[in-house]
Design a protein around this motif. Sequence first.
Motif, PDB file in Angstrom:
ATOM      1  N   VAL A   5      37.245  41.247  44.974  1.00 21.61           N
ATOM      2  CA  VAL A   5      37.197  42.659  45.380  1.00 21.61           C
ATOM      3  C   VAL A   5      36.820  43.525  44.182  1.00 21.61           C
ATOM      4  CG1 VAL A   5      38.564  44.620  46.214  1.00 21.61           C
ATOM      5  CG2 VAL A   5      38.837  42.367  47.274  1.00 21.61           C
ATOM      6  N   LEU A   6      37.432  43.253  43.041  1.00 24.91           N
ATOM      7  CA  LEU A   6      37.131  44.019  41.824  1.00 24.91           C
ATOM      8  C   LEU A   6      35.687  43.807  41.381  1.00 24.91           C
ATOM      9  CD1 LEU A   6      40.485  43.414  39.938  1.00 24.91           C
ATOM     10  CD2 LEU A   6      39.678  45.597  40.878  1.00 24.91           C
ATOM     11  N   GLU A   7      35.196  42.583  41.513  1.00 26.12           N
ATOM     12  CA  GLU A   7      33.791  42.305  41.203  1.00 26.12           C
ATOM     13  C   GLU A   7      32.870  43.053  42.159  1.00 26.12           C
ATOM     14  OE1 GLU A   7      32.520  38.149  39.810  1.00 26.12           O
ATOM     15  OE2 GLU A   7      34.395  37.782  40.902  1.00 26.12           O
ATOM     16  N   GLY A   8      33.209  43.056  43.430  1.00 25.15           N
ATOM     17  CA  GLY A   8      32.404  43.760  44.428  1.00 25.15           C
ATOM     18  C   GLY A   8      32.315  45.251  44.149  1.00 25.15           C
ATOM     19  N   ALA A   9      33.365  45.791  43.542  1.00 24.27           N
ATOM     20  CA  ALA A   9      33.384  47.212  43.180  1.00 24.27           C
ATOM     21  C   ALA A   9      32.719  47.449  41.825  1.00 24.27           C
ATOM     22  CB  ALA A   9      34.816  47.724  43.148  1.00 24.27           C
ATOM     23  N   GLY A  10      32.309  46.372  41.161  1.00 24.04           N
ATOM     24  CA  GLY A  10      31.665  46.506  39.858  1.00 24.04           C
ATOM     25  C   GLY A  10      32.633  46.752  38.719  1.00 24.04           C
ATOM     26  N   LEU A  11      33.936  46.553  38.970  1.00 21.37           N
ATOM     27  CA  LEU A  11      34.946  46.817  37.941  1.00 21.37           C
ATOM     28  C   LEU A  11      35.235  45.605  37.065  1.00 21.37           C
ATOM     29  CD1 LEU A  11      37.340  48.866  40.211  1.00 21.37           C
ATOM     30  CD2 LEU A  11      36.096  49.735  38.220  1.00 21.37           C
ATOM     31  N   VAL A  12      34.799  44.448  37.503  1.00 19.84           N
ATOM     32  CA  VAL A  12      35.037  43.206  36.762  1.00 19.84           C
ATOM     33  C   VAL A  12      33.748  42.409  36.715  1.00 19.84           C
ATOM     34  CG1 VAL A  12      36.230  40.969  36.879  1.00 19.84           C
ATOM     35  CG2 VAL A  12      37.508  43.062  37.278  1.00 19.84           C
ATOM     36  N   ALA A  13      33.484  41.834  35.567  1.00 21.29           N
ATOM     37  CA  ALA A  13      32.358  40.904  35.397  1.00 21.29           C
ATOM     38  C   ALA A  13      32.957  39.556  35.019  1.00 21.29           C
ATOM     39  CB  ALA A  13      31.421  41.401  34.302  1.00 21.29           C
ATOM     40  N   ARG A  14      32.296  38.494  35.404  1.00 23.50           N
ATOM     41  CA  ARG A  14      32.778  37.150  35.081  1.00 23.50           C
ATOM     42  C   ARG A  14      31.803  36.490  34.132  1.00 23.50           C
ATOM     43  NH1 ARG A  14      36.440  35.298  39.165  1.00 23.50           N
ATOM     44  NH2 ARG A  14      36.943  33.643  37.701  1.00 23.50           N
ATOM     45  N   GLY A  15      32.342  35.840  33.110  1.00 25.32           N
ATOM     46  CA  GLY A  15      31.534  35.105  32.143  1.00 25.32           C
ATOM     47  C   GLY A  15      31.640  33.615  32.391  1.00 25.32           C
TER      48      GLY A  15
END
Length: 118
Positions: free
Chosen positions: A56-66
Amino acid sequence: MVKAAVDDQLSRTFAALADPTRRAILARLAQGSATVGDLAAPFEMSFAAVSKHLRVLEGAGLVARGREAQYRPAMLDARPLVAASAWIQDYHRFWEAGFDALDDLLATTDTTERKDDE
Protein backbone atom coordinates in the motif's frame (compact mmCIF):
# COMPACT_ATOMS: atom_id res chain seq x y z
CA MET A 1 -19.30 -1.55 1.81
CA VAL A 2 -18.40 0.44 -1.29
CA LYS A 3 -14.72 1.07 -1.78
CA ALA A 4 -13.98 4.46 -3.37
CA ALA A 5 -11.54 4.58 -6.24
CA VAL A 6 -8.28 6.10 -5.22
CA ASP A 7 -6.85 7.40 -8.44
CA ASP A 8 -4.99 10.61 -7.66
CA GLN A 9 -1.70 10.93 -5.80
CA LEU A 10 -3.04 12.99 -2.89
CA SER A 11 -5.83 10.46 -2.28
CA ARG A 12 -3.36 7.55 -2.41
CA THR A 13 -1.11 9.36 0.07
CA PHE A 14 -3.90 10.05 2.57
CA ALA A 15 -5.33 6.53 2.14
CA ALA A 16 -1.92 5.07 2.96
CA LEU A 17 -1.51 7.38 5.96
CA ALA A 18 -4.96 6.46 7.31
CA ASP A 19 -3.65 3.29 8.94
CA PRO A 20 -1.63 3.60 12.20
CA THR A 21 0.54 0.60 11.35
CA ARG A 22 1.55 2.18 8.04
CA ARG A 23 2.32 5.47 9.83
CA ALA A 24 4.51 3.54 12.29
CA ILE A 25 6.29 1.82 9.39
CA LEU A 26 6.97 5.21 7.78
CA ALA A 27 8.30 6.54 11.10
CA ARG A 28 10.68 3.57 11.28
CA LEU A 29 11.78 4.06 7.67
CA ALA A 30 12.52 7.73 8.39
CA GLN A 31 15.44 6.36 10.45
CA GLY A 32 16.80 4.37 7.51
CA SER A 33 16.06 1.43 5.23
CA ALA A 34 14.73 -1.80 6.74
CA THR A 35 13.76 -5.30 5.73
CA VAL A 36 10.29 -6.79 6.23
CA GLY A 37 11.67 -8.64 9.25
CA ASP A 38 12.98 -5.42 10.76
CA LEU A 39 9.63 -3.72 10.19
CA ALA A 40 7.61 -6.66 11.56
CA ALA A 41 9.59 -6.88 14.82
CA PRO A 42 7.61 -4.31 16.87
CA PHE A 43 4.22 -5.60 15.67
CA GLU A 44 2.30 -8.75 16.47
CA MET A 45 1.70 -9.60 12.82
CA SER A 46 3.12 -11.85 10.18
CA PHE A 47 5.68 -10.89 7.58
CA ALA A 48 2.90 -11.30 5.00
CA ALA A 49 0.76 -8.69 6.79
CA VAL A 50 3.69 -6.25 6.92
CA SER A 51 4.33 -6.93 3.23
CA LYS A 52 0.71 -5.97 2.46
CA HIS A 53 1.18 -2.69 4.32
CA LEU A 54 4.38 -2.09 2.36
CA ARG A 55 2.54 -2.69 -0.93
CA VAL A 56 0.00 0.00 0.00
CA LEU A 57 2.83 2.39 0.90
CA GLU A 58 4.60 1.55 -2.36
CA GLY A 59 1.39 2.15 -4.31
CA ALA A 60 1.18 5.59 -2.72
CA GLY A 61 4.80 6.26 -3.69
CA LEU A 62 5.86 6.59 -0.04
CA VAL A 63 8.16 3.56 -0.04
CA ALA A 64 10.70 2.29 -2.55
CA ARG A 65 12.19 -1.19 -2.44
CA GLY A 66 15.82 -1.97 -3.17
CA ARG A 67 17.69 -5.19 -3.66
CA GLU A 68 20.64 -6.36 -1.58
CA ALA A 69 21.45 -10.00 -2.29
CA GLN A 70 18.32 -11.92 -1.22
CA TYR A 71 16.92 -8.96 0.75
CA ARG A 72 14.60 -6.24 -0.54
CA PRO A 73 14.98 -3.41 1.97
CA ALA A 74 12.31 -0.73 2.04
CA MET A 75 13.23 2.96 2.00
CA LEU A 76 11.13 6.02 2.71
CA ASP A 77 10.33 8.25 -0.26
CA ALA A 78 8.82 11.37 1.32
CA ARG A 79 8.13 13.24 -1.93
CA PRO A 80 4.35 12.54 -1.88
CA LEU A 81 4.23 14.06 1.61
CA VAL A 82 5.14 17.46 0.14
CA ALA A 83 1.79 17.71 -1.67
CA ALA A 84 -0.08 16.40 1.39
CA SER A 85 1.65 18.94 3.60
CA ALA A 86 0.83 21.77 1.18
CA TRP A 87 -2.83 20.70 1.11
CA ILE A 88 -2.96 20.66 4.93
CA GLN A 89 -1.14 24.00 5.09
CA ASP A 90 -3.94 25.66 3.09
CA TYR A 91 -6.38 24.62 5.80
CA HIS A 92 -3.96 25.70 8.51
CA ARG A 93 -4.10 29.22 7.07
CA PHE A 94 -7.91 29.01 7.08
CA TRP A 95 -7.98 28.06 10.76
CA GLU A 96 -5.38 30.68 11.68
CA ALA A 97 -7.51 33.39 10.05
CA GLY A 98 -10.53 32.19 12.03
CA PHE A 99 -8.58 32.19 15.28
CA ASP A 100 -7.24 35.69 14.56
CA ALA A 101 -10.80 36.93 14.02
CA LEU A 102 -11.87 35.27 17.28
CA ASP A 103 -8.96 36.93 19.11
CA ASP A 104 -10.05 40.31 17.74
CA LEU A 105 -13.65 39.68 18.81
CA LEU A 106 -12.61 38.61 22.29
CA ALA A 107 -10.35 41.63 22.68
CA THR A 108 -13.23 43.92 21.67
CA THR A 109 -15.64 42.13 24.02
CA ASP A 110 -13.15 42.34 26.90
CA THR A 111 -12.71 46.10 26.36
CA THR A 112 -16.50 46.63 26.16
CA GLU A 113 -17.05 44.69 29.40
CA ARG A 114 -14.43 46.78 31.22
CA LYS A 115 -16.15 49.99 30.16
CA ASP A 116 -19.52 48.64 31.35
CA ASP A 117 -18.05 47.79 34.77
CA GLU A 118 -16.85 51.36 35.37
